[in-house]
Every structure is written in structure tokens, then in C-alpha cells.
Design a protein around this motif. Structure first.
Motif, PDB file in Angstrom:
ATOM      1  N   LYS A   1      45.553  23.056  40.936  1.00 25.04           N
ATOM      2  CA  LYS A   1      45.280  23.338  42.352  1.00 25.04           C
ATOM      3  C   LYS A   1      44.466  24.619  42.497  1.00 25.04           C
ATOM      4  N   ARG A   2      44.868  25.672  41.738  1.00 26.17           N
ATOM      5  CA  ARG A   2      44.159  26.943  41.810  1.00 26.17           C
ATOM      6  C   ARG A   2      42.720  26.794  41.330  1.00 26.17           C
ATOM      7  N   ILE A   3      42.513  26.021  40.284  1.00 23.98           N
ATOM      8  CA  ILE A   3      41.158  25.824  39.761  1.00 23.98           C
ATOM      9  C   ILE A   3      40.290  25.077  40.769  1.00 23.98           C
ATOM     10  N   ARG A   4      40.850  24.100  41.470  1.00 28.00           N
ATOM     11  CA  ARG A   4      40.089  23.391  42.515  1.00 28.00           C
ATOM     12  C   ARG A   4      39.680  24.355  43.630  1.00 28.00           C
ATOM     13  N   ILE A   5      40.619  25.187  44.067  1.00 24.76           N
ATOM     14  CA  ILE A   5      40.329  26.160  45.118  1.00 24.76           C
ATOM     15  C   ILE A   5      39.271  27.139  44.622  1.00 24.76           C
ATOM     16  N   LYS A   6      39.403  27.590  43.364  1.00 27.72           N
ATOM     17  CA  LYS A   6      38.452  28.527  42.765  1.00 27.72           C
ATOM     18  C   LYS A   6      37.038  27.951  42.770  1.00 27.72           C
ATOM     19  N   ARG A   7      36.911  26.688  42.376  1.00 23.22           N
ATOM     20  CA  ARG A   7      35.582  26.045  42.357  1.00 23.22           C
ATOM     21  C   ARG A   7      34.988  25.973  43.757  1.00 23.22           C
ATOM     22  N   ARG A   8      35.826  25.679  44.742  1.00 23.45           N
ATOM     23  CA  ARG A   8      35.348  25.589  46.124  1.00 23.45           C
ATOM     24  C   ARG A   8      34.853  26.955  46.602  1.00 23.45           C
ATOM     25  N   ILE A   9      35.589  28.011  46.273  1.00 24.10           N
ATOM     26  CA  ILE A   9      35.193  29.371  46.659  1.00 24.10           C
ATOM     27  C   ILE A   9      33.892  29.760  45.966  1.00 24.10           C
ATOM     28  N   ARG A  10      33.803  29.517  44.646  1.00 19.39           N
ATOM     29  CA  ARG A  10      32.636  29.927  43.862  1.00 19.39           C
ATOM     30  C   ARG A  10      31.386  29.162  44.263  1.00 19.39           C
ATOM     31  N   GLY A  11      31.541  27.995  44.902  1.00 23.98           N
ATOM     32  CA  GLY A  11      30.379  27.266  45.405  1.00 23.98           C
ATOM     33  C   GLY A  11      29.741  27.962  46.583  1.00 23.98           C
ATOM     34  N   LYS A  12      30.519  28.811  47.243  1.00 22.52           N
ATOM     35  CA  LYS A  12      30.046  29.471  48.459  1.00 22.52           C
ATOM     36  C   LYS A  12      29.620  30.913  48.247  1.00 22.52           C
ATOM     37  N   ILE A  13      30.202  31.604  47.240  1.00 16.92           N
ATOM     38  CA  ILE A  13      29.880  33.012  47.042  1.00 16.92           C
ATOM     39  C   ILE A  13      29.284  33.252  45.668  1.00 16.92           C
ATOM     40  N   SER A  14      28.436  34.265  45.592  1.00 19.74           N
ATOM     41  CA  SER A  14      27.805  34.634  44.337  1.00 19.74           C
ATOM     42  C   SER A  14      27.469  36.115  44.402  1.00 19.74           C
ATOM     43  N   GLY A  15      27.497  36.786  43.264  1.00 16.62           N
ATOM     44  CA  GLY A  15      27.225  38.212  43.225  1.00 16.62           C
ATOM     45  C   GLY A  15      25.823  38.510  42.722  1.00 16.62           C
ATOM     46  N   THR A  16      25.262  39.609  43.205  1.00 16.82           N
ATOM     47  CA  THR A  16      23.971  40.094  42.729  1.00 16.82           C
ATOM     48  C   THR A  16      24.154  41.547  42.303  1.00 16.82           C
ATOM     49  N   SER A  17      23.083  42.152  41.788  1.00 15.59           N
ATOM     50  CA  SER A  17      23.198  43.556  41.382  1.00 15.59           C
ATOM     51  C   SER A  17      23.372  44.466  42.605  1.00 15.59           C
ATOM     52  N   VAL A  18      22.835  44.054  43.756  1.00 16.89           N
ATOM     53  CA  VAL A  18      22.964  44.839  44.985  1.00 16.89           C
ATOM     54  C   VAL A  18      24.316  44.568  45.653  1.00 16.89           C
ATOM     55  N   LEU A  19      24.751  43.321  45.639  1.00 14.41           N
ATOM     56  CA  LEU A  19      25.999  42.898  46.282  1.00 14.41           C
ATOM     57  C   LEU A  19      26.853  42.130  45.262  1.00 14.41           C
ATOM     58  N   PRO A  20      27.523  42.848  44.338  1.00 12.31           N
ATOM     59  CA  PRO A  20      28.280  42.165  43.285  1.00 12.31           C
ATOM     60  C   PRO A  20      29.561  41.513  43.801  1.00 12.31           C
ATOM     61  N   ARG A  21      30.083  40.615  42.995  1.00 11.75           N
ATOM     62  CA  ARG A  21      31.301  39.884  43.318  1.00 11.75           C
ATOM     63  C   ARG A  21      32.480  40.598  42.661  1.00 11.75           C
ATOM     64  N   LEU A  22      33.494  40.922  43.469  1.00  4.52           N
ATOM     65  CA  LEU A  22      34.727  41.527  42.942  1.00  4.52           C
ATOM     66  C   LEU A  22      35.703  40.389  42.657  1.00  4.52           C
ATOM     67  N   SER A  23      35.836  40.050  41.384  1.00  2.00           N
ATOM     68  CA  SER A  23      36.700  38.950  40.962  1.00  2.00           C
ATOM     69  C   SER A  23      38.064  39.498  40.553  1.00  2.00           C
ATOM     70  N   VAL A  24      39.125  38.872  41.045  1.00  2.00           N
ATOM     71  CA  VAL A  24      40.491  39.306  40.773  1.00  2.00           C
ATOM     72  C   VAL A  24      41.202  38.233  39.960  1.00  2.00           C
ATOM     73  N   TYR A  25      41.903  38.656  38.920  1.00  2.00           N
ATOM     74  CA  TYR A  25      42.762  37.741  38.161  1.00  2.00           C
ATOM     75  C   TYR A  25      44.128  38.401  38.028  1.00  2.00           C
TER      76      TYR A  25
END
Length: 117
Positions: free
Chosen positions: A8-32
Motif C-alpha cells: 500500500k505504501r509503495i502504491r502511494i509513494k509511486r502516486r506521489i512521485r508521479g506528481k513531484i520532482s526535485g531540481t538543484s534549485v528546488l530539491p525534494r526532501l525525501s523522508v524514510y
């Protein structure tokens, strides 16, 4: 067939990652988070690089108190590293975890230390 908690968590993760992405100016803060520890990374997805990281296992993070207090300390540590690298604005990636408890404490700790998201 019922999905496991991890599936379930992996499905939610994939859905989130389809919408957000990080760049050098606006990086992604990933939490585990695991049962004992919590980890945070600032990621530039365009170049595939980790710009900064912090975890509850580091000596510099105060590992005393409840898990939520430790998570807030990790949030402050990642924010300090980000600001030192010249990063103020980020995109928050909860990685499929519910925005509650330790994940929320890490995010609020990062906001208190000066990150904007």
C-alpha cells in the motif's frame, strides 16, 4: 487479494512521485522512517544526486527524547545543511508515509529551522 502494508505504501509513494520532482534549485526532501530510526535526504532528481542528508543515527543529531523529538532534531539538522548549501525552498516527499507523528515532526522541525515548503 488484500495488499500488505508495504505494498500500500509503495502504491502511494509511486502516486506521489508521479506528481513531484526535485531540481538543484528546488530539491525534494525525501523522508524514510523505520521502526527505530528516521532519515531525510535532499535530492536533485534531474542530475540524480543527493545534495544533503541527515538521520537519527548521526552523532551531530541529539538522539535523546521521544522518537518525535528526535525526528524534529533531524528536521532541524537537514535544514541547517540545506541552508549552508544555499537551499531555502524545497518540495516535501513523505515517501508514502502518513503525514502524522514522526514525519510531521520532521517537517515542522525543518520549517522552524528556516526551510520553506
Amino acid at each position: 487479494m488484500a495488499l500488505s502494508k508495504l505494498e500500500k505504501r509503495i502504491r502511494i509513494k509511486r502516486r506521489i512521485r508521479g506528481k513531484i520532482s526535485g531540481t538543484s534549485v528546488l530539491p525534494r526532501l525525501s523522508v524514510y522512517k523505520s521502526n527505530k530510526e528516521i532519515y531525510a535526504q535532499l535530492i536533485d532528481d534531474k542530475d540524480g544526486k543527493t545534495l544533503a542528508s541527515a538521520s537519527s543515527r548521526e552523532k551531530s543529531v541529539d538522539a535523546n527524547g521521544t522518537k518525535s523529538e528526535i525526528s524534529a532534531a533531524v528536521g532541524k539538522a537537514i535544514a541547517a545543511k540545506a541552508i549552508a548549501a544555499g537551499i531555502e525552498n524545497i518540495v516535501f516527499d513523505r515517501n508514502g508515509f502518513v503525514y502524522h507523528g514522526r514525519v510531521k515532526a520532521l517537517a515542522e522541525g525543518a520549517r522552524e529551522a528556516g526551510l520553506k515548503f
